[in-house]
Design a protein around this motif. Structure first.
Motif, PDB file in Angstrom:
ATOM      1  N   LYS A 160      30.112 -72.236 -27.844  1.00 24.00           N
ATOM      2  CA  LYS A 160      29.910 -70.824 -27.548  1.00 24.00           C
ATOM      3  C   LYS A 160      30.682 -69.961 -28.520  1.00 24.00           C
ATOM      4  N   GLY A 161      30.349 -68.658 -28.543  1.00 25.94           N
ATOM      5  CA  GLY A 161      31.071 -67.747 -29.418  1.00 25.94           C
ATOM      6  C   GLY A 161      30.196 -67.035 -30.423  1.00 25.94           C
ATOM      7  N   LYS A 219      18.578 -74.448 -27.028  1.00 24.89           N
ATOM      8  CA  LYS A 219      20.040 -74.640 -27.007  1.00 24.89           C
ATOM      9  C   LYS A 219      20.437 -76.066 -26.603  1.00 24.89           C
ATOM     10  N   THR A 231      28.400 -63.172 -21.933  1.00 25.68           N
ATOM     11  CA  THR A 231      27.982 -62.254 -23.008  1.00 25.68           C
ATOM     12  C   THR A 231      26.809 -62.841 -23.790  1.00 25.68           C
ATOM     13  N   GLY A 291      28.453 -64.681 -29.863  1.00 21.58           N
ATOM     14  CA  GLY A 291      28.602 -63.247 -29.596  1.00 21.58           C
ATOM     15  C   GLY A 291      30.032 -62.756 -29.744  1.00 21.58           C
ATOM     16  N   SER A 331      22.488 -62.245 -25.451  1.00 20.66           N
ATOM     17  CA  SER A 331      21.154 -61.714 -25.158  1.00 20.66           C
ATOM     18  C   SER A 331      20.559 -62.335 -23.886  1.00 20.66           C
ATOM     19  N   THR A 332      20.894 -63.575 -23.594  1.00 24.68           N
ATOM     20  CA  THR A 332      20.371 -64.187 -22.363  1.00 24.68           C
ATOM     21  C   THR A 332      21.084 -63.595 -21.150  1.00 24.68           C
TER      22      THR A 332
HETATM   23  O1  DER Z   1      28.779 -65.752 -27.542  1.00 25.80           O
HETATM   24  C1  DER Z   1      28.400 -66.482 -26.640  1.00 25.80           C
HETATM   25  O2  DER Z   1      29.068 -67.479 -26.232  1.00 25.80           O
HETATM   26  C2  DER Z   1      27.037 -66.270 -26.061  1.00 25.80           C
HETATM   27  O3  DER Z   1      26.989 -66.678 -24.717  1.00 25.80           O
HETATM   28  C3  DER Z   1      26.088 -67.109 -26.902  1.00 25.80           C
HETATM   29  O4  DER Z   1      26.574 -68.366 -26.960  1.00 25.80           O
HETATM   30  C4  DER Z   1      24.668 -67.122 -26.354  1.00 25.80           C
HETATM   31  O5  DER Z   1      24.103 -65.949 -26.764  1.00 25.80           O
HETATM   32  P1  DER Z   1      22.512 -65.744 -26.687  1.00 25.80           P
HETATM   33  O6  DER Z   1      22.172 -65.827 -25.211  1.00 25.80           O
HETATM   34  O7  DER Z   1      22.314 -64.384 -27.274  1.00 25.80           O
HETATM   35  O8  DER Z   1      21.875 -66.848 -27.484  1.00 25.80           O
END
Ligand code: DER
Length: 223
Positions: A94-95, A121, A28, A97, A30-31
């Motif tokens: 993570k988290g 990151k 989950t 999202g 944007s990436t």
């Molecule tokens: O919620 C999550 O773990 C997502 O993978 C987050 O960690 C990365 O989200 P992004 O690609 O929008 O930065």
């Protein structure tokens, strides 16, 4: 290259890790959304996906990619997901999202976790990013007190002024002020606190590969 362009770069690079004929685990964020867009080009070569969130499920289905329930499928060859932070051992926070619980479940089903991230990151030590923890609402204040005892400040994540409710119907606290020098031990410790559903440290479910988007192109890190 902009951060968005770096995310597109790694989202496309992740296709190389998708095994034709096999269901792919999808995370989950944007990436990952860039990966999902790229995956549409392969949708005739895979049976479908297992998704880690309602949001990703909607995006996959909108592109005609079948989504299976995790209980319908066995082991997955690969799980593709982003991270808020990743260190030199493939341990992640993570988290961001709010999908950390189902992300950790699907990651556990996969033989290989491929993290896709822009270079911002990659960190030496996890903990600068506010650590997401999914909690049962009844336990929120107790968990806040326990993090305070560790020097952390845990705040309930709000959405439109009220506590965000996850796909699992729970709340999230984001914890600042921690330096995660031993992610494996920290994950084990917090995961067993009463009321904690999932802590957003992915050390026991670490990444084996990280496709890192840099201005010089995609760097492949192996852990
Ligand atoms: O919620 C999550 O773990 C997502 O993978 C987050 O960690 C990365 O989200 P992004 O690609 O929008 O930065």
């Amino acid at each position: 290259l902009t951060q968005d362009e770096l995310k597109t770069l790694v989202g496309q690079a992740a296709l190389a890790y998708v095994v034709p004929g096999e269901i792919v685990g999808v995370g989950t964020g944007s990436t990952v959304n860039k990966f999902i867009e790229a995956l549409a080009s392969m949708k005739d070569r895979i049976p479908g996906a297992v998704s880690s969130s309602v949001a990703s499920t909607e995006r996959l289905r909108a592109l005609g990619i079948p989504v299976f329930d995790a209980n319908e499928v066995g082991e997955l060859a690969v799980y593709i997901d982003g991270a808020d932070e990743i260190d030199g051992r493939g341990f992640m926070v993570k988290g961001g999202g709010a999908a950390l619980t189902r992300e950790k479940i699907v990651a556990a089903e996969a033989r290989r976790f491929v993290c896709i991230a822009d270079e911002s990151k990659l960190v030496a030590t996890l903990g600068a990013f506010p650590l997401p923890v999914e909690v049962i609402p009844m336990a929120t204040q107790r968990v806040v007190r326990q993090f305070a005892a560790l020097g952390g400040v845990a705040r309930v994540r709000l959405k439109d002024g009220v506590p965000l409710v996850t796909d699992n119907g729970q709340h999230i606290v984001d914890v600042t002020g921690l330096s995660l020098t031993d992610p494996l031990a920290f994950e084990s410790e917090v995961n067993q606190w009463p009321g904690v559903v999932t802590v957003g440290v992915f050390a026991h479910q670490k990444a084996q590969v990280c496709l890192l988007g840099t201005s010089g192109g995609v760097k492949t890190l192996k852990f």
